[in-house]
Design an enzyme around this catalytic site. Structure first.
Site, PDB file in Angstrom:
ATOM      1  N   PHE A 131     -15.826   3.243   6.728  1.00  0.00           N
ATOM      2  CA  PHE A 131     -14.454   3.614   6.336  1.00  0.00           C
ATOM      3  C   PHE A 131     -14.223   3.534   4.822  1.00  0.00           C
ATOM      4  CE2 PHE A 131     -14.463  -0.865   7.765  1.00  0.00           C
ATOM      5  CZ  PHE A 131     -13.950  -1.522   6.640  1.00  0.00           C
ATOM      6  N   TYR A 186     -12.583  -2.344  -3.845  1.00  0.00           N
ATOM      7  CA  TYR A 186     -13.053  -2.543  -2.469  1.00  0.00           C
ATOM      8  C   TYR A 186     -14.581  -2.542  -2.371  1.00  0.00           C
ATOM      9  CZ  TYR A 186      -8.522  -2.094   0.016  1.00  0.00           C
ATOM     10  OH  TYR A 186      -7.256  -2.285   0.543  1.00  0.00           O
ATOM     11  N   THR A 207      -5.450  -7.133  10.787  1.00  0.00           N
ATOM     12  CA  THR A 207      -5.730  -5.910  10.012  1.00  0.00           C
ATOM     13  C   THR A 207      -5.208  -4.669  10.729  1.00  0.00           C
ATOM     14  OG1 THR A 207      -7.740  -6.986   9.214  1.00  0.00           O
ATOM     15  CG2 THR A 207      -7.587  -4.605   8.892  1.00  0.00           C
ATOM     16  N   ASN A 240      -1.932   0.141   6.869  1.00  0.00           N
ATOM     17  CA  ASN A 240      -1.460  -1.153   7.388  1.00  0.00           C
ATOM     18  C   ASN A 240      -0.565  -1.885   6.390  1.00  0.00           C
ATOM     19  OD1 ASN A 240      -3.481  -1.897   5.648  1.00  0.00           O
ATOM     20  ND2 ASN A 240      -4.592  -3.179   7.090  1.00  0.00           N
ATOM     21  N   GLU A 257      -9.548 -10.776  -7.605  1.00  0.00           N
ATOM     22  CA  GLU A 257      -8.600  -9.670  -7.411  1.00  0.00           C
ATOM     23  C   GLU A 257      -7.414  -9.762  -8.382  1.00  0.00           C
ATOM     24  OE1 GLU A 257      -7.620  -9.472  -3.220  1.00  0.00           O
ATOM     25  OE2 GLU A 257      -9.619  -8.728  -2.717  1.00  0.00           O
ATOM     26  N   HIS A 317      -2.204  -5.414   1.603  1.00  0.00           N
ATOM     27  CA  HIS A 317      -3.520  -6.052   1.455  1.00  0.00           C
ATOM     28  C   HIS A 317      -3.287  -7.455   0.921  1.00  0.00           C
ATOM     29  CE1 HIS A 317      -7.622  -6.910   0.109  1.00  0.00           C
ATOM     30  NE2 HIS A 317      -7.054  -7.383  -0.986  1.00  0.00           N
ATOM     31  N   ARG A 368      -2.245 -14.338   4.613  1.00  0.00           N
ATOM     32  CA  ARG A 368      -2.957 -13.666   5.702  1.00  0.00           C
ATOM     33  C   ARG A 368      -2.189 -13.816   7.023  1.00  0.00           C
ATOM     34  NH1 ARG A 368      -7.664 -11.775   4.707  1.00  0.00           N
ATOM     35  NH2 ARG A 368      -8.604 -12.145   6.730  1.00  0.00           N
ATOM     36  N   LYS A 370       0.820  -1.216   0.000  1.00  0.00           N
ATOM     37  CA  LYS A 370       0.000   0.000   0.000  1.00  0.00           C
ATOM     38  C   LYS A 370       0.864   1.281   0.000  1.00  0.00           C
ATOM     39  CE  LYS A 370      -4.012  -2.073   2.307  1.00  0.00           C
ATOM     40  NZ  LYS A 370      -5.014  -1.870   3.390  1.00  0.00           N
ATOM     41  N   ARG A 408       2.531  -6.544   9.108  1.00  0.00           N
ATOM     42  CA  ARG A 408       1.835  -5.374   9.678  1.00  0.00           C
ATOM     43  C   ARG A 408       2.387  -4.992  11.044  1.00  0.00           C
ATOM     44  NH1 ARG A 408      -3.990  -7.485   7.511  1.00  0.00           N
ATOM     45  NH2 ARG A 408      -4.154  -6.201   5.638  1.00  0.00           N
TER      46      ARG A 408
HETATM   47  P1  CMP Z   1      -7.408  -4.510   3.715  1.00  0.00           P
HETATM   48  O1  CMP Z   1      -6.951  -5.883   4.004  1.00  0.00           O
HETATM   49  O2  CMP Z   1      -6.796  -3.797   2.567  1.00  0.00           O
HETATM   50  O3  CMP Z   1      -9.009  -4.536   3.482  1.00  0.00           O
HETATM   51  C1  CMP Z   1      -9.818  -3.416   3.732  1.00  0.00           C
HETATM   52  C2  CMP Z   1      -9.105  -2.329   4.483  1.00  0.00           C
HETATM   53  O4  CMP Z   1      -9.948  -1.421   5.146  1.00  0.00           O
HETATM   54  C3  CMP Z   1      -8.283  -2.943   5.586  1.00  0.00           C
HETATM   55  O5  CMP Z   1      -7.185  -3.612   5.023  1.00  0.00           O
HETATM   56  C4  CMP Z   1      -7.958  -1.712   6.438  1.00  0.00           C
HETATM   57  O6  CMP Z   1      -6.768  -1.065   6.023  1.00  0.00           O
HETATM   58  C5  CMP Z   1      -9.134  -0.782   6.148  1.00  0.00           C
HETATM   59  N1  CMP Z   1      -9.944  -0.497   7.321  1.00  0.00           N
HETATM   60  C6  CMP Z   1     -10.135   0.713   7.858  1.00  0.00           C
HETATM   61  N2  CMP Z   1     -10.940   0.639   8.939  1.00  0.00           N
HETATM   62  C7  CMP Z   1     -11.261  -0.657   9.098  1.00  0.00           C
HETATM   63  C8  CMP Z   1     -12.054  -1.378  10.052  1.00  0.00           C
HETATM   64  N3  CMP Z   1     -12.682  -0.766  11.048  1.00  0.00           N
HETATM   65  N4  CMP Z   1     -12.142  -2.722   9.903  1.00  0.00           N
HETATM   66  C9  CMP Z   1     -11.516  -3.362   8.878  1.00  0.00           C
HETATM   67  N5  CMP Z   1     -10.765  -2.723   7.941  1.00  0.00           N
HETATM   68  C10 CMP Z   1     -10.624  -1.389   8.060  1.00  0.00           C
END
Ligand code: CMP
Length: 136
Positions: free
Chosen positions: A60, A52, A94, A115, A129, A118, A88, A12, A105
């Site tokens: 968010f 997304y 996350t 973070n 994807e 992805h 993962r 990212k 992370r």
């Molecule tokens: P990612 O794995 O890219 O998938 C969705 C992204 O939303 C996640 O990583 C986070 O960076 C972002 N995000 C922001 N707020 C939240 C939240 N409350 N719960 C989950 N993902 C979040």
């Protein structure tokens, strides 16, 4: 029976901006992943919204799409046995503050938004994807 899988990984904007691309790729390679395809790109907000879409009802969503389109990213197709779950696990939780030691992370993540990486959450979504970024 082989369960060699492919999964999509994104480095990212926060990590690309801090020049962490090579360190993160090394973590994948050291964990046994092959990087089959990769490219550094910057996407439009509308593309991030499509990518997304599964999160479109979340509070968010707008910030997430703004963020993913805010700077260069590196998209990669990773392959190994059980790649989806393995990725993962290597990424960690996350929210970096909940991520375990040794995860990407934990090491590099700044916040739940920034973070650093992805990864696809299922084999089915990995196919979608990968097609999203690499349909030739
Ligand atoms: P990612 O794995 O890219 O998938 C969705 C992204 O939303 C996640 O990583 C986070 O960076 C972002 N995000 C922001 N707020 C939240 C939240 N409350 N719960 C989950 N993902 C979040």
């Amino acid at each position: 029976m082989s369960n060699i899988e492919q999964t999509l990984s994104i480095i990212k904007p926060d990590a690309v901006e801090r020049n962490l691309e090579n360190e993160i790729k090394e973590m994948f390679k050291n964990d046994g992943f092959s990087i089959l395809k990769e490219k550094k790109i910057q996407i439009e907000k509308s593309e991030a919204e499509n990518f997304y879409k599964v999160h479109e009802t979340k509070p968010f969503y707008n910030d997430l799409c703004e963020y993913l389109s805010s700077g260069p990213i590196v998209v990669m197709v990773l392959e190994k046995k059980n790649a989806v779950l393995g990725n993962r696990e290597l990424m960690g939780a996350t929210d970096p503050k909940n991520a375990e030691d040794g995860t990407i992370r934990k090491k590099y993540g700044i916040s739940i938004d920034k973070n650093s990486v992805h990864g696809s959450d299922s084999v089915e979504n990995a196919k979608i994807e990968i097609d999203f970024f690499f349909k030739d």
